[in-house]
Design an enzyme around this catalytic site. Structure first.
Site, mmCIF file in Angstrom:
data_model
loop_
_atom_site.group_PDB
_atom_site.id
_atom_site.type_symbol
_atom_site.label_atom_id
_atom_site.label_comp_id
_atom_site.label_asym_id
_atom_site.label_seq_id
_atom_site.Cartn_x
_atom_site.Cartn_y
_atom_site.Cartn_z
ATOM 1 N N PRO A 278 0.870 -1.330 -0.179
ATOM 2 C CA PRO A 278 0.184 0.078 0.046
ATOM 3 C C PRO A 278 0.813 1.372 0.143
ATOM 4 C CG PRO A 278 -0.028 -0.991 2.281
ATOM 5 C CD PRO A 278 0.818 -1.887 1.145
ATOM 6 N N CYS A 346 4.720 28.265 -16.682
ATOM 7 C CA CYS A 346 4.363 29.113 -17.980
ATOM 8 C C CYS A 346 3.816 27.636 -18.709
ATOM 9 C CB CYS A 346 5.507 29.672 -18.690
ATOM 10 S SG CYS A 346 6.263 30.853 -17.484
#
Ligand SMILES: *Cc1c(COP(=O)(O)O)cnc(C)c1O
Length: 421
Positions: A278, A346
């Protein structure tokens, strides 16, 4: 359950107000709760034991959150580590996790990585293909060792969820088929440099329905029974990770207790030890990303942008997987506004969410991205030369920086201008 609650100083991680951490460490910053990490691990393991699974190996998936301090919290509770690179094996060892609890998985392990893992004495190398098995045998032979291997089987089950985190269909790159697994297992049993110890599967991540897991595990049980019937030795069945967590926009995923009960039913009477890998279910809701609002930018046509100092390089899940993160004000606010929440990078993809109803914010306010403890800092980069986001671990009312934000000098010092330029 997690330990992020509002107190007198706003949203806090255990006894540490996030505003105080942000003031002292700066933003953006990841903040993890030790108590939540420990609780998630303990709940998961105890659920397995309560479902009748004897001495399970719970090998935490290091890639979800690989900070060595996080690994030490889990390792000290008895966790093993599921690793996918030499770097992750090194992290697990550095956290004090014994090699006999380390599983080495991954589709493209290099010769050097295999050699390192074999020398370290890891519990098993999960083999993903025949050429990889051959390479492991050659490396083990050169070292004069016998490599413990388990075969990762692709059970050809669709787990639901986002295509970029589904791994269990035969068209995905992961694992071998059942037929190949049986053939390779028998071959490996006759190779002096290989010691097959088991079989493994991992069908995907953020799985919120037990049915595909049950189907995959039932097929895996059939394979184990077939191998045993052929007189082969099988010590371990590794059922992978993938259990989903609440991100607060989707139906509640199954609880660890429901998952464990299903595993208990499917594997009842099977004479092998079970292992689990997990990641998300341990780490996701044990961490938040705290960020400051730089600007609130309202376009003439009405769209409002909340421009944060965190960006896709710090938390890439929304850009990469269309993932949802609950966003909360660190200091409670009343009222509502609709925002597109964006970072300064950007790229149009640097959008955390669009048209989200949030409290009204102003420049300088702090927000917390919830459920960011898994696949958050671990996937961060320095794109746009933004310093790698730091990490903080809280324990009660104390906390420590467990990964420093690099300085610009450190960042620039890594680049080298050749003398011939
Ligand atoms: C990613 C991965 C895991 C962990 O998945 P979670 O969804 O975080 O539980 C476990 N095993 C393997 C082989 C993985 O690649």
């Amino acid at each position: 359950m997690n330990h992020f609650e509002y107190g007198p100083e706003g949203l806090a991680c255990e006894g540490a107000p996030l505003a105080r951490i942000a003031a002292e460490v700066g933003t953006p910053v990841y903040v993890y709760s030790r108590a939540t990490l420990a609780r998630h691990f303990t709940v998961f393991r105890d659920a397995l034991v309560a479902a009748g699974i004897v001495d399970p190996l719970v090998a935490y998936a290091v890639k979800a959150n690989s900070n060595v301090a996080v690994l030490k919290v889990l390792g000290d509770l008895g966790a093993g580590a599921d690793t996918v690179s030499e770097g992750e094996v090194r992290r697990a060892l550095a956290a004090g996790i014994p090699a006999e609890r380390i599983v080495f998985s991954g589709v493209g392990k290099t010769r050097r990585e295999i050699e390192f893992a074999l020398r370290a004495g890891v519990a098993e190398i999960n083999v993903e293909s025949e050429p990889e098995l051959d390479l492991i045998a050659r490396v083990a032979g050169a070292l004069g060792l016998r490599a413990k291997v388990a075969f990762r089987v692709n059970p050809d089950v669709a787990a639901g969820g986002h295509a970029k985190i589904a791994t269990g269909k035969s068209e995905n790159k992961f694992g071998v088929s059942f037929a190949e697994a049986a053939r390779l297992y028998a071959n490996a049993s006759n190779n002096a440099n290989l010691e097959p110890v088991g079989v493994a599967c991992h069908i995907g991540s953020q799985i919120t329905d037990l049915a595909p897991m049950r189907a995959a595990f039932a097929k895996m049980r059939g394979l184990v029974e077939q191998l045993l019937a052929e007189g082969l030795s099988v010590e371990r069945l590794d059922l992978g990770g993938g259990l989903g967590v609440p991100y607060f926009n989707n139906p509640e995923p199954p609880s660890p207790a429901d998952f464990a009960a299903m595993v208990g039913e499917v594997t009842k009477g099977l004479p092998v030890k079970l292992a689990f890998e997990p990641g998300r279910v341990i780490a996701a809701n044990a961490g938040v990303l705290v960020s400051e609002v730089i600007h609130v930018h309202e376009r003439p046509e009405g769209r409002k942008f909340l421009v944060l100092d965190a960006a896709m390089n710090d938390l890439v899940r929304p850009a990469m997987y269309d993932a949802f993160h609950d966003i909360r004000p660190v200091i409670p606010r009343t009222g509502e506004a609709v925002y597109d929440v964006v970072g300064p990078v950007c790229e149009t993809g640097d959008t955390f969410t669009r048209d989200r109803v949030l409290p009204p914010f102003a420049a300088g306010d702090l927000v917390a991205f919830m459920s960011a403890g898994a696949y958050g800092a671990a996937m961060a980069s320095e794109y746009n030369t933004r310093p790698l986001v730091p990490e903080v671990l809280v324990d009660g009312d104390r906390y420590a920086v467990i990964r420093q934000r690099p300085t610009y000098d450190e960042i620039l010092a890594r680049d080298v201008i050749p003398e011939w330029i």
